[in-house]
Motif scaffolding. Structure first.
Motif, PDB file in Angstrom:
ATOM      1  N   ASN A  70      -4.372 -27.668   8.349  1.00  0.00           N
ATOM      2  CA  ASN A  70      -4.391 -26.994   9.643  1.00  0.00           C
ATOM      3  C   ASN A  70      -4.033 -25.530   9.463  1.00  0.00           C
ATOM      4  N   PRO A  71      -5.028 -24.712   9.092  1.00  0.00           N
ATOM      5  CA  PRO A  71      -4.716 -23.302   8.845  1.00  0.00           C
ATOM      6  C   PRO A  71      -4.115 -22.641  10.086  1.00  0.00           C
ATOM      7  N   GLU A  72      -3.202 -21.706   9.854  1.00  0.00           N
ATOM      8  CA  GLU A  72      -2.564 -20.987  10.965  1.00  0.00           C
ATOM      9  C   GLU A  72      -3.525 -19.953  11.541  1.00  0.00           C
ATOM     10  N   PRO A  73      -3.550 -19.837  12.860  1.00  0.00           N
ATOM     11  CA  PRO A  73      -4.462 -18.883  13.492  1.00  0.00           C
ATOM     12  C   PRO A  73      -3.924 -17.455  13.487  1.00  0.00           C
ATOM     13  N   ILE A  74      -4.857 -16.512  13.552  1.00  0.00           N
ATOM     14  CA  ILE A  74      -4.554 -15.086  13.711  1.00  0.00           C
ATOM     15  C   ILE A  74      -5.110 -14.685  15.077  1.00  0.00           C
ATOM     16  N   TYR A  75      -4.265 -14.143  15.923  1.00  0.00           N
ATOM     17  CA  TYR A  75      -4.681 -13.846  17.300  1.00  0.00           C
ATOM     18  C   TYR A  75      -4.958 -12.373  17.559  1.00  0.00           C
ATOM     19  N   ASN A  76      -4.589 -11.515  16.620  1.00  0.00           N
ATOM     20  CA  ASN A  76      -4.612 -10.085  16.969  1.00  0.00           C
ATOM     21  C   ASN A  76      -5.646  -9.273  16.196  1.00  0.00           C
ATOM     22  N   MET A  77      -6.798  -9.916  15.920  1.00  0.00           N
ATOM     23  CA  MET A  77      -7.831  -9.217  15.153  1.00  0.00           C
ATOM     24  C   MET A  77      -8.371  -7.991  15.891  1.00  0.00           C
ATOM     25  N   GLN A 109      -0.434 -11.925  10.617  1.00  0.00           N
ATOM     26  CA  GLN A 109      -0.471 -11.507  12.020  1.00  0.00           C
ATOM     27  C   GLN A 109       0.617 -10.480  12.329  1.00  0.00           C
ATOM     28  N   ALA A 110       1.814 -10.711  11.804  1.00  0.00           N
ATOM     29  CA  ALA A 110       2.918  -9.768  12.061  1.00  0.00           C
ATOM     30  C   ALA A 110       2.614  -8.405  11.437  1.00  0.00           C
ATOM     31  N   VAL A 111       2.049  -8.421  10.245  1.00  0.00           N
ATOM     32  CA  VAL A 111       1.743  -7.146   9.585  1.00  0.00           C
ATOM     33  C   VAL A 111       0.678  -6.379  10.373  1.00  0.00           C
ATOM     34  N   ILE A 112      -0.324  -7.086  10.871  1.00  0.00           N
ATOM     35  CA  ILE A 112      -1.351  -6.398  11.674  1.00  0.00           C
ATOM     36  C   ILE A 112      -0.690  -5.691  12.861  1.00  0.00           C
ATOM     37  N   ASP A 113       0.317  -6.337  13.449  1.00  0.00           N
ATOM     38  CA  ASP A 113       1.041  -5.688  14.555  1.00  0.00           C
ATOM     39  C   ASP A 113       1.754  -4.410  14.111  1.00  0.00           C
ATOM     40  N   HIS A 114       2.253  -4.399  12.880  1.00  0.00           N
ATOM     41  CA  HIS A 114       3.053  -3.257  12.409  1.00  0.00           C
ATOM     42  C   HIS A 114       2.244  -2.259  11.572  1.00  0.00           C
ATOM     43  N   ALA A 115       0.960  -2.506  11.431  1.00  0.00           N
ATOM     44  CA  ALA A 115       0.147  -1.631  10.577  1.00  0.00           C
ATOM     45  C   ALA A 115      -0.107  -0.292  11.258  1.00  0.00           C
ATOM     46  N   ASN A 116      -0.157   0.750  10.468  1.00  0.00           N
ATOM     47  CA  ASN A 116      -0.530   2.078  10.961  1.00  0.00           C
ATOM     48  C   ASN A 116      -2.040   2.205  11.034  1.00  0.00           C
ATOM     49  N   LYS A 117      -2.485   3.220  11.755  1.00  0.00           N
ATOM     50  CA  LYS A 117      -3.911   3.533  11.767  1.00  0.00           C
ATOM     51  C   LYS A 117      -4.381   3.728  10.323  1.00  0.00           C
ATOM     52  N   PHE A 118      -5.530   3.216  10.006  1.00  0.00           N
ATOM     53  CA  PHE A 118      -6.152   3.318   8.676  1.00  0.00           C
ATOM     54  C   PHE A 118      -5.398   2.545   7.585  1.00  0.00           C
ATOM     55  N   ALA A 119      -4.524   1.621   7.951  1.00  0.00           N
ATOM     56  CA  ALA A 119      -3.829   0.832   6.929  1.00  0.00           C
ATOM     57  C   ALA A 119      -4.815  -0.032   6.147  1.00  0.00           C
ATOM     58  N   ARG A 120      -4.455  -0.291   4.887  1.00  0.00           N
ATOM     59  CA  ARG A 120      -5.235  -1.192   4.039  1.00  0.00           C
ATOM     60  C   ARG A 120      -4.457  -2.489   3.857  1.00  0.00           C
ATOM     61  N   ILE A 121      -5.099  -3.603   4.163  1.00  0.00           N
ATOM     62  CA  ILE A 121      -4.499  -4.914   3.956  1.00  0.00           C
ATOM     63  C   ILE A 121      -5.255  -5.544   2.797  1.00  0.00           C
ATOM     64  N   VAL A 122      -4.596  -5.567   1.644  1.00  0.00           N
ATOM     65  CA  VAL A 122      -5.234  -6.041   0.416  1.00  0.00           C
ATOM     66  C   VAL A 122      -4.958  -7.539   0.312  1.00  0.00           C
ATOM     67  N   CYS A 123      -5.985  -8.341   0.485  1.00  0.00           N
ATOM     68  CA  CYS A 123      -5.790  -9.795   0.509  1.00  0.00           C
ATOM     69  C   CYS A 123      -5.968 -10.360  -0.885  1.00  0.00           C
ATOM     70  N   CYS A 124      -4.832 -10.603  -1.500  1.00  0.00           N
ATOM     71  CA  CYS A 124      -4.790 -11.143  -2.857  1.00  0.00           C
ATOM     72  C   CYS A 124      -4.753 -12.665  -2.798  1.00  0.00           C
ATOM     73  N   GLY A 125      -3.972 -13.197  -1.886  1.00  0.00           N
ATOM     74  CA  GLY A 125      -3.860 -14.645  -1.742  1.00  0.00           C
ATOM     75  C   GLY A 125      -3.206 -14.973  -0.417  1.00  0.00           C
ATOM     76  N   MET A 126      -3.298 -16.238  -0.024  1.00  0.00           N
ATOM     77  CA  MET A 126      -2.664 -16.695   1.230  1.00  0.00           C
ATOM     78  C   MET A 126      -2.018 -18.042   0.963  1.00  0.00           C
ATOM     79  N   ILE A 127      -0.995 -18.021   0.120  1.00  0.00           N
ATOM     80  CA  ILE A 127      -0.434 -19.272  -0.398  1.00  0.00           C
ATOM     81  C   ILE A 127       0.100 -20.187   0.696  1.00  0.00           C
ATOM     82  N   SER A 128       0.513 -19.644   1.834  1.00  0.00           N
ATOM     83  CA  SER A 128       1.037 -20.511   2.899  1.00  0.00           C
ATOM     84  C   SER A 128      -0.060 -21.415   3.465  1.00  0.00           C
ATOM     85  N   GLN A 129      -1.324 -21.128   3.129  1.00  0.00           N
ATOM     86  CA  GLN A 129      -2.433 -21.903   3.676  1.00  0.00           C
ATOM     87  C   GLN A 129      -3.060 -22.864   2.651  1.00  0.00           C
TER      88      GLN A 129
END
Ligand SMILES: NC(=O)c1ccc[n+]([C@@H]2O[C@H](COP(=O)([O-])OP(=O)(O)OC[C@H]3O[C@@H](n4cnc5c(N)ncnc54)[C@H](OP(=O)(O)O)[C@@H]3O)[C@@H](O)[C@H]2O)c1
Ligand SMILES: NC(=O)c1ccc[n+]([C@@H]2O[C@H](COP(=O)([O-])OP(=O)(O)OC[C@H]3O[C@@H](n4cnc5c(N)ncnc54)[C@H](OP(=O)(O)O)[C@@H]3O)[C@@H](O)[C@H]2O)c1
Lengths: 345, 345
Positions: B264-271, B239-259
């Motif tokens: 109780n998965p953590e929510p993402i509010y800023n899609m 969620q924090a990275v989405i806030d700081h991402a530039n236009k056209f940023a690539r978010i490469v989802c390799c894993g989400m170990i915190s989950q």
């Protein structure tokens, strides 16, 4: 002097805008014979478009976003088709039809450099198609459907496409292009009448998301899972689609209208499935894909003329109804592309 | 008869697995002279790998996911380097070194068709590099870094790359490849020692995400915003990275170990920012990109040999420590690629 009705952005809304409070209709007078500045044009508005993204412009100017905030206490602007009635700019001739971003008033003086946001489109006069088409199926929303599905959806014959807000300005075209490309097309909309319309258009399945369990409906209508989701609404719909997405599915994020009028965005809990199913979630803004403009215009004009695609419009008479027209779109009270008819050609 | 220690999957965990409860070490005996079935091989395990994805396999077999559930009460399996000590299969010769997915025991009889998951890799014997390297920098995690950054990150010189879990098996290589490609590389990790290590590796900036405000740290260390996020952890970091991402940023989802260890998965509010910033969020599984194998092996072997890249390993002695080793990785107690050393070559 003639009367000139304008639509003014009067106040930043926190949730749904209210006509007369956040958007105010103002009557003034304009002297059509008065001099206009060097480089300016005077136009008469024919049709104007109300679109969901305008809600995003109704914000405090200090907040950055992809399209600029509306300045407070000034005329709102958006997509219009207008006719030039006076020109002090060599690029425009009296009688020209222009299309693009212009002011929401019956008569508008557009100075430079804003004239660059308007393009001469005399083909609109000659096409035999209604002017309103150029704000919908052949305008920005149509181009959005075309770009979103073809460029970002990367459709492959036989795949399942799911479209939300499917009877709207963008959605109805997405579904019909999808069907042409050999996709299984499933849509959802907010009333039974809209659902019937989707079936008429040739959607393979459609449901009213307000009266069913979304998870169950997606399972039932997309028995082979979802390969492409054309996302118009966001929130719990997005979460449900992620659950039903196939490996390598593309989620094309065109808009998330369910989140535009709330200060409490809905959470998404299942982002881990982006990894486990190798999903691609891609947002886009139509104006970043001008390279597809020509193909879009050629293809969609042809499909319209041959009757291969249909396009429903929801036209309201009179510029004074613009605030309510926009609010209707945000509340789902439109049925088809909402356009405000201001004057005849 | 010789003693043969195995690691058994004993119970499905609901949160963090516990050694002795969900994973159990069992001692039995094996007759190395006994006949093995037609097509089978008998191997002696040299090194074995513990990796976060294994937590996903510790589930009820009725739940589908990208890698199969571990069968209850059977030997666990994963990436190993082993030596063939008996072969009843024409593809394997006694003395061969094999790499791939194999059983977690000192001695393993692998019948067909599972022998197909092991590849003869006698280059491991001759390379002069430690065997453990082939489970990390030159194995699955290294390939994950290479594929994720190059194929899905689509890096462009001068862009900002942010990597979470940056001192780990995948992350430390991602950052170093990024630096080679001319990116500004920023990493986060869970201790000050790990952060110091990232700076030694040449990261332009690094921070301990446990002791700072993540939003503030991203703003400070990525002053030009984030163009590529190599996502290893998920949840509030995403969620924090989405806030700081530039236009056209690539978010490469390799894993989400915190989950991985929570119900109780953590929510993402800023899609909604996926639309407004035209973000691309892309999950991937390394095994779906075999076309990059050759380039990966060639490049990374060269960079290692020339010393252009460094790679930290965290090696534990003895197969009986495998359950704790995996739990350490899930709890962030590893520092570098965690490998269990079972026997010498
Ligand atoms: N990315 C771009 O460049 C771009 C360009 C144009 C449009 N868009 C986006 O595309 C989407 C559709 O735009 P459009 O012009 O075609 O509008 P539209 O569909 O003609 O009108 C909006 C429709 O959204 C639905 N809706 C409203 N509130 C909703 C809610 N809370 N939950 C679910 N659905 C709701 C309503 O239909 P139902 O009765 O079916 O609920 C409503 O009719 C919007 O999100 C818009 O922002 C994006
Ligand atoms: N998609 C694929 O094909 C593929 C292949 C391999 C790995 N992966 C994924 O890549 C990621 C890294 O794997 P790896 O093998 O390189 O492991 P690793 O980084 O060597 O070890 C895992 C690290 O994750 C961090 N961590 C643990 N719990 C955390 C939490 N709650 N919040 C934030 N960070 C936490 C810890 O580092 P800190 O001390 O820094 O917190 C821990 O050391 C994992 O998510 C894994 O599932 C994916």
């Amino acid at each position: 002097m003639v009367s000139n009705t304008q639509v003014i952005f009067a106040k930043v809304p926190t949730t749904f805008p209210v006509a007369g409070e956040h958007m105010v209709v103002k009557k003034s007078e304009i002297d059509l014979d008065a001099e206009i500045p060097q480089g300016a044009i005077l136009t008469k508005t024919l049709d104007l478009s109300v679109d969901p993204y305008m809600r995003g412009r109704m914000r405090d100017a200090s907040v950055e976003s992809y399209s600029p905030a509306f300045p407070l206490n000034q005329t709102m602007s958006g997509y219009v088709v207008a006719q030039v009635i006076k020109s002090n700019n060599s690029k425009f001739t009296v009688g020209d039809i222009v299309y693009g971003l212009g002011g929401y008033a019956e008569y508008v003086v557009t100075p430079e450099p804003y004239t660059a946001l308007l393009t001469v489109r005399n083909d609109i006069k000659d096409s035999g198609l209604p002017v309103s088409n150029y704000l919908g199926v052949l305008g920005m929303p149509g181009m959005t459907a075309y770009v979103g599905l073809i460029k970002f959806g990367k459709p492959v014959k036989g795949e399942t496409l799911y479209v939300s807000a499917a009877s709207g300005a963008v959605g109805q075209l997405v579904g019909q292009i999808g069907a042409r490309l050999g996709l299984r097309v499933v849509g959802s909309a907010g009333s039974d009448e809209k659902v019937d319309y989707l079936k008429e258009l040739g959607f393979d399945a459609a449901f009213n998301y307000k009266t069913v369990d979304i998870q169950q409906a997606l399972g039932e209508h997309c028995p082979n899972g979802i390969d492409i989701y054309f996302e118009n609404v966001g929130g719990k719909m997005l979460q449900a689609v992620i659950d039903h997405a196939n490996k390598f599915a593309r989620i094309v994020c065109c808009g998330m209208i369910s989140q535009y009028n709330t200060q409490n965005p809905e959470p998404i809990y299942n982002m881990m499935k982006v990894v486990s199913k190798s999903l691609e979630i891609r947002g886009f803004i139509v104006s970043d894909s001008p390279e597809m403009n020509e193909a879009f215009r050629r293809d969609v004009t042809e499909w319209l003329k041959t009757g291969e695609i249909k396009y429903r419009e929801d036209i309201v008479e009179g510029i004074e109804n613009t605030p309510e027209a926009l609010i209707d779109v945000l509340r789902g009270k439109n049925f088809g592309k909402k356009v405000v008819h201001v004057a005849d050609l």
